[in-house]
Design an enzyme around this catalytic site. Sequence first.
Site, PDB file in Angstrom:
ATOM      1  N   ASN A   1     -16.448  -5.733  -7.400  1.00 12.49           N
ATOM      2  CA  ASN A   1     -16.439  -6.744  -6.134  1.00 12.49           C
ATOM      3  C   ASN A   1     -15.136  -7.167  -5.306  1.00 12.49           C
ATOM      4  O   ASN A   1     -14.051  -7.032  -5.850  1.00 12.49           O
ATOM      5  CB  ASN A   1     -16.688  -8.208  -6.654  1.00 12.49           C
ATOM      6  CG  ASN A   1     -17.946  -8.599  -7.371  1.00 12.49           C
ATOM      7  OD1 ASN A   1     -18.991  -7.723  -7.191  1.00 12.49           O
ATOM      8  ND2 ASN A   1     -17.834  -9.556  -8.299  1.00 12.49           N
TER       9      ASN A   1
ATOM     10  N   GLY B   1     -15.199  -9.205  -9.124  1.00 17.19           N
ATOM     11  CA  GLY B   1     -15.925  -9.013 -10.298  1.00 17.19           C
ATOM     12  C   GLY B   1     -15.560  -7.997 -11.842  1.00 17.19           C
ATOM     13  O   GLY B   1     -14.324  -7.930 -12.134  1.00 17.19           O
TER      14      GLY B   1
ATOM     15  N   ALA C   1     -14.335  -4.856 -13.385  1.00 20.33           N
ATOM     16  CA  ALA C   1     -13.134  -4.441 -12.698  1.00 20.33           C
ATOM     17  C   ALA C   1     -11.876  -4.826 -13.351  1.00 20.33           C
ATOM     18  O   ALA C   1     -11.195  -4.220 -13.561  1.00 20.33           O
ATOM     19  CB  ALA C   1     -13.136  -4.127 -11.532  1.00 20.33           C
TER      20      ALA C   1
ATOM     21  N   LEU D   1     -12.058 -22.340 -24.538  1.00 25.37           N
ATOM     22  CA  LEU D   1     -12.290 -23.695 -24.081  1.00 25.37           C
ATOM     23  C   LEU D   1     -11.204 -24.245 -24.010  1.00 25.37           C
ATOM     24  O   LEU D   1     -10.459 -25.559 -22.992  1.00 25.37           O
ATOM     25  CB  LEU D   1     -12.328 -24.687 -26.022  1.00 25.37           C
ATOM     26  CG  LEU D   1     -13.415 -23.949 -27.183  1.00 25.37           C
ATOM     27  CD1 LEU D   1     -13.280 -24.876 -28.609  1.00 25.37           C
ATOM     28  CD2 LEU D   1     -14.853 -24.518 -26.124  1.00 25.37           C
ATOM     29  N   GLY D   2     -10.975 -22.865 -22.833  1.00 29.40           N
ATOM     30  CA  GLY D   2      -9.233 -23.530 -21.953  1.00 29.40           C
ATOM     31  C   GLY D   2      -8.762 -23.501 -22.712  1.00 29.40           C
ATOM     32  O   GLY D   2      -8.035 -23.305 -23.525  1.00 29.40           O
TER      33      GLY D   2
ATOM     34  N   ALA E   1      -9.223 -15.853 -15.944  1.00 26.83           N
ATOM     35  CA  ALA E   1      -8.562 -16.162 -17.427  1.00 26.83           C
ATOM     36  C   ALA E   1      -9.310 -15.895 -18.228  1.00 26.83           C
ATOM     37  O   ALA E   1      -9.049 -14.854 -19.299  1.00 26.83           O
ATOM     38  CB  ALA E   1      -8.478 -17.729 -16.953  1.00 26.83           C
ATOM     39  N   GLY E   2     -10.405 -15.525 -17.868  1.00 30.75           N
ATOM     40  CA  GLY E   2     -11.506 -14.999 -18.858  1.00 30.75           C
ATOM     41  C   GLY E   2     -11.623 -13.531 -19.108  1.00 30.75           C
ATOM     42  O   GLY E   2     -11.998 -13.088 -20.434  1.00 30.75           O
ATOM     43  N   ASP E   3     -11.653 -12.974 -18.005  1.00 25.05           N
ATOM     44  CA  ASP E   3     -11.819 -11.648 -18.138  1.00 25.05           C
ATOM     45  C   ASP E   3      -9.546 -10.965 -18.523  1.00 25.05           C
ATOM     46  O   ASP E   3     -10.042 -10.091 -19.450  1.00 25.05           O
ATOM     47  CB  ASP E   3     -11.615 -10.785 -16.495  1.00 25.05           C
ATOM     48  CG  ASP E   3     -13.039 -11.512 -15.871  1.00 25.05           C
ATOM     49  OD1 ASP E   3     -14.073 -11.902 -16.572  1.00 25.05           O
ATOM     50  OD2 ASP E   3     -12.716 -11.269 -14.586  1.00 25.05           O
TER      51      ASP E   3
ATOM     52  N   ALA F   1      -3.271 -15.834 -16.963  1.00 24.05           N
ATOM     53  CA  ALA F   1      -3.722 -15.647 -15.895  1.00 24.05           C
ATOM     54  C   ALA F   1      -4.083 -16.870 -14.874  1.00 24.05           C
ATOM     55  O   ALA F   1      -4.541 -16.685 -13.646  1.00 24.05           O
ATOM     56  CB  ALA F   1      -5.274 -14.721 -16.213  1.00 24.05           C
TER      57      ALA F   1
ATOM     58  N   GLY G   1      -5.806 -15.526  -7.004  1.00 22.85           N
ATOM     59  CA  GLY G   1      -6.294 -14.842  -7.234  1.00 22.85           C
ATOM     60  C   GLY G   1      -6.997 -13.754  -8.904  1.00 22.85           C
ATOM     61  O   GLY G   1      -6.580 -14.210  -9.979  1.00 22.85           O
TER      62      GLY G   1
ATOM     63  N   SER H   1      -3.564 -11.478 -11.028  1.00 23.98           N
ATOM     64  CA  SER H   1      -3.065 -12.458 -11.916  1.00 23.98           C
ATOM     65  C   SER H   1      -2.822 -11.924 -13.346  1.00 23.98           C
ATOM     66  O   SER H   1      -2.400 -12.389 -14.372  1.00 23.98           O
ATOM     67  CB  SER H   1      -3.821 -13.964 -11.465  1.00 23.98           C
ATOM     68  OG  SER H   1      -5.075 -13.635 -12.303  1.00 23.98           O
TER      69      SER H   1
HETATM   70  O1  RIB Z   1     -14.391 -13.671 -13.347  1.00 26.54           O
HETATM   71  C1  RIB Z   1     -13.559 -13.493 -11.896  1.00 26.54           C
HETATM   72  C2  RIB Z   1     -14.906 -12.830 -11.459  1.00 26.54           C
HETATM   73  O2  RIB Z   1     -16.095 -13.411 -10.635  1.00 26.54           O
HETATM   74  C3  RIB Z   1     -14.327 -12.320  -9.503  1.00 26.54           C
HETATM   75  O3  RIB Z   1     -13.461 -11.542  -9.750  1.00 26.54           O
HETATM   76  C4  RIB Z   1     -15.470 -12.977  -8.654  1.00 26.54           C
HETATM   77  O4  RIB Z   1     -15.376 -11.312  -8.611  1.00 26.54           O
HETATM   78  C5  RIB Z   1     -16.685 -12.260  -9.358  1.00 26.54           C
HETATM   79  O5  RIB Z   1     -17.050 -11.978 -10.537  1.00 26.54           O
END
Ligand code: RIB
Length: 339
Positions: A21, A49, A52, A231-232, A260-262, A292, A297, A301
């Site tokens: 995204n 996204g 990504a 859990l943060g 942060a989860g990514d 993160a 962003g 991050s």
């Molecule tokens: O996890 C964060 C992402 O969720 C953002 O980058 C946004 O694009 C959504 O997919």
Amino acid sequence: MPSDPAIPPGQPIVTVLGSVNMDLVIRCQRLPAPGQTVMARSMIEVPGGKGANQAVAAVRSGGNVRMIGRVGDDGFAPKLMQTLIDESVDCRRLLVSANCESGLALVGVEDSGENSIIIVPGANARVTAQDVLESNELIQTSAVLMAQLETPTEAVIAGIRIARQAGVKVMLDPAPASEVLPRELFDVDLICPNETEATTIVGGTLETIDDAVVVAKKLHALGPRAVAITLGARGTLLYNGSTSELIESIPIKCVDTTAAGDAFAGALAVRWAETGDLVQSIRWANVAGALATSSLGAQPSLPTRSQIDTAMGVSPWVTSSDRPEADTTSAGGVSHRKE
Ligand code: RIB
């Protein structure tokens, strides 16, 4: 991306099946309530996204990463694609959909660091099971397949099947979650929802760690071999079917919880592939997720392996006397690691 001296040779191969995204990140003092209008401080365009982001997080953590997904043929597509290529993500199977917009996310971030996101799926909705079947070799030769739910579930299920048949570890980040998900999505080695996603899928409330154990057991009953609920600021609750363990995170000043989860998922995939030790890998990934949140962003991050290692070196579980004078005032506000 400059090479990171902390990355050892023999990087594990990680394939990410997921979304790409463009994030329009809008900063404001407070997110608007329904029906309310608020004035923003700023707006920036940042590649994002979940797919990504997890691919970039895995590269920066030390993985050799391949991406399966789609962008459109609009003005955002070249930048989205080029950013991943610049990060050394293998984009052979990042396809271009004609006459289609790329995925777009409106990300509102308030001063507390909390956010809310609206996604326009665009080309992500055009990822098909056939796309994934045609990417089978990428998946079969990986150590780990990571997927989320911003692409159609048929495609994700196709990826899970290929990986399972080839003995490739599968991690599912069930975001965005919904109450009704096909059973085949749960045939994975590890599912890693945040607390909101976990309760969306199995119901119930999640306030205490005991609640988290109950929710994790319900999720486990759906099929995954292990469940890691983020859990943060409290860390991550791991349940492996017989025992549960709360794995701590580090305190950090929160600026923006987006991705942060990514960061957590990407770091976890790489470390797990390298070590096979889920507890140690989650400990390391917790630090990636916390780092993160310290800047604005999604992809900008995501921390590097060196940054994660450095933060680990001063983390509470190494020695409390090494702990930095961190500003913990907002750590408790990081209630959702993944958005
Ligand atoms: O996890 C964060 C992402 O969720 C953002 O980058 C946004 O694009 C959504 O997919």
